[in-house]
Design an enzyme around this catalytic site. Structure first.
Site: not given
Ligand code: IPE
Ligand code: IPE
Ligand code: MG
Length: 252
Positions: A22, A39, A133
């Site tokens: 995240d 990303h 792995l």
């Molecule tokens: C969780 O991250 C899902 C992934 C990393 C794929 P999110 O950014 O979607 O989670 P929430 O919504 O903040 O809990």
């Molecule tokens: C996690 O990073 C990746 C996915 C959920 C695909 P985020 O896109 O949720 O990044 P933040 O939380 O907005 O910084």
């Molecule tokens: Mg996120």
């Protein structure tokens, strides 16, 4: 202050690490870049983590790439994420295969377009006999979805007369989950500073050690991974027993 217990036994290295990657969006925003740039940068952190797992002797790595709730994001971001997923599958698979890594995608892949579904089948088939792995990517994955589909399969078996309702126990449910054949996660890592599970491996995380870091996922590297392993090694896993019982057991 509680005394940190250092374990030097082989179990101080987790067999299975599960990660919520995240913080990509915030990483990009801090640089005044579009979210997608985050990303893309996150993919580099995936490569580093896969390498680090292999180096430390971790057997299984499960990465949360796209949750069943992530469809709620703006259409453009979802589209770009799908493209990134597709190109990553194409570009990375030969290197994974060369390194004897087995790739599995967990989640409801029927929601993806035909091209992605085909790539998934190809990548899984190509690497199916690899023994280094075991890399699992959770895509359109939700912990509740996974438990629900296990229940559905068991209910179907009951309906068909192959199983009695009384015979259903936790082990049987577990056998119908995506990672049934693999050890349960020993260590869970979430980057990005949030301290929640966000519908990741709800069932499998029952006794997993949780580790949260404020680092944003694109910043996560070998050093960050080693820090998580250090934290894991300092914990005493009791599984309901007392600390004394566990210590007596590790002395034999
Ligand atoms: C969780 O991250 C899902 C992934 C990393 C794929 P999110 O950014 O979607 O989670 P929430 O919504 O903040 O809990
Ligand atoms: C996690 O990073 C990746 C996915 C959920 C695909 P985020 O896109 O949720 O990044 P933040 O939380 O907005 O910084
Ligand atoms: Mg996120």
């Amino acid at each position: 202050m509680a005394k940190a217990i250092k374990h030097t036994s082989p179990s101080s290295i987790p067999r299975h690490v599960a990660i919520i990657m995240d913080g990509n969006g915030r990483w990009a925003r801090r640089r005044h870049l579009p979210r997608f740039a985050g990303h893309r940068a996150g993919l580099q952190a995936v490569r580093k983590t896969v390498r680090a797992c292999a180096e430390h002797g971790v057997e299984v790595l499960t990465l949360f790439a796209f949750s069943s709730e992530n469809w709620r994001r703006p259409k453009e971001e979802v589209g770009l994420l799908m493209n990134l997923f597709l190109t990553a599958l194409e570009r990375e698979i030969s290197k994974l295969h060369e390194n004897n890594i087995r790739l599995r995608i967990i989640g409801d892949t029927t929601a993806f377009n035909a091209e992605i579904q085909q790539r998934i089948v190809d990548a899984e088939t190509l690497t199916q006999n690899n023994t280094a792995l075991q890399l699992n990517i959770a895509a359109n994955y939700g912990g509740r979805w996974e438990i629900a589909q296990a229940c559905r399969r068991l209910a179907t078996a009951v309906q068909a007369g192959e199983l009695t309702a009384e015979a259903i126990d936790p082990e049987m449910i577990q056998q119908h989950l995506s990672l049934a054949h693999l050890p349960e996660p020993d260590l869970f890592i979430r980057s990005g500073g949030e301290q929640r599970i966000s519908n990741f491996l709800l069932w499998q995380l029952a006794y997993t050690e949780l580790y949260f870091t404020d680092l944003l996922w694109p910043e996560f590297d070998e050093k960050a991974f080693a820090a998580a392993l250090d934290s894991f090694a300092s914990r005493q896993r009791r599984f309901g027993r007392t600390g004394e019982q566990v210590e007596a057991q590790t002395q034999v």
